[in-house]
Design an enzyme around this catalytic site. Sequence first.
Site, PDB file in Angstrom:
ATOM      1  N   LYS A  41       5.875 -14.120  24.572  1.00 39.45           N
ATOM      2  CA  LYS A  41       7.375 -14.079  24.455  1.00 39.45           C
ATOM      3  C   LYS A  41       8.184 -12.820  23.989  1.00 39.45           C
ATOM      4  O   LYS A  41       7.790 -12.468  22.952  1.00 39.45           O
ATOM      5  CB  LYS A  41       7.861 -15.317  23.715  1.00 39.45           C
ATOM      6  CG  LYS A  41       9.202 -15.611  24.092  1.00 39.45           C
ATOM      7  CD  LYS A  41       9.751 -17.115  23.329  1.00 39.45           C
ATOM      8  CE  LYS A  41      11.015 -17.336  23.404  1.00 39.45           C
ATOM      9  NZ  LYS A  41      11.920 -17.055  24.822  1.00 39.45           N
ATOM     10  N   GLY A  46       4.954 -10.900  16.955  1.00 38.13           N
ATOM     11  CA  GLY A  46       3.608 -10.407  17.516  1.00 38.13           C
ATOM     12  C   GLY A  46       3.925  -9.525  18.734  1.00 38.13           C
ATOM     13  O   GLY A  46       3.341  -8.309  18.869  1.00 38.13           O
ATOM     14  N   CYS A  47       4.737 -10.093  19.565  1.00 35.21           N
ATOM     15  CA  CYS A  47       4.980  -9.534  21.004  1.00 35.21           C
ATOM     16  C   CYS A  47       5.619  -7.999  20.580  1.00 35.21           C
ATOM     17  O   CYS A  47       5.542  -6.831  21.401  1.00 35.21           O
ATOM     18  CB  CYS A  47       5.857 -10.315  21.709  1.00 35.21           C
ATOM     19  SG  CYS A  47       4.793 -11.742  22.291  1.00 35.21           S
ATOM     20  N   THR A  48       6.653  -7.963  19.925  1.00 32.96           N
ATOM     21  CA  THR A  48       7.562  -6.840  19.373  1.00 32.96           C
ATOM     22  C   THR A  48       6.433  -5.846  18.801  1.00 32.96           C
ATOM     23  O   THR A  48       6.373  -4.459  19.346  1.00 32.96           O
ATOM     24  CB  THR A  48       8.363  -7.086  18.431  1.00 32.96           C
ATOM     25  OG1 THR A  48       9.526  -7.943  19.018  1.00 32.96           O
ATOM     26  CG2 THR A  48       9.309  -5.723  18.182  1.00 32.96           C
ATOM     27  N   ALA A  51       4.188  -4.509  21.805  1.00 32.57           N
ATOM     28  CA  ALA A  51       5.244  -3.597  22.884  1.00 32.57           C
ATOM     29  C   ALA A  51       5.427  -2.135  22.117  1.00 32.57           C
ATOM     30  O   ALA A  51       5.127  -1.263  22.671  1.00 32.57           O
ATOM     31  CB  ALA A  51       6.176  -4.219  23.199  1.00 32.57           C
TER      32      ALA A  51
END
Length: 149
Positions: A41, A46-48, A51
């Site tokens: 998401k 974590g995704c930030t 990325a």
Amino acid sequence: MSEQLQPGQTAPDFSLPTDDGSTWSLSEHRGHRVVVYFYPKASTPGCTTEACDFNDNIASLRGAGYDVVGISPDEQSSLQGFKETEGLSFPLLSDADHAVLEAYGAWDGKVDRSTFVVDTDGTLVTAEYGVKPQGHVKALRQKLGIDAA
């Protein structure tokens, strides 16, 4: 969960909408090596982290001949905001119906954070499941023999 892919298999082809509303197709990148990573998401911690780590290393990846694309089940508008907020310089793709996630064995009611490296001929060089955001890009660069940025 669909079957997990293995190195040496042909990467499933796909075409998905991007953060800017265009369409990105794996088949149009034949002749290029592509890092395809799936994340749960946009704009979550974590995704930030993941990325931004890819973005911080984009020069060394591109310099070694790799394109990078991130895929999540987020809608295009969420991806656009995430990309703008974080200043990401690679495409983010929307797989809202999970079809590509399923084809790559990365969906079981939720996203299995995973990364695939597709060679110039469309075969998988790596297929990594259950990756952790912290330090993943560094480990991937080392596996691919890419020097740090």
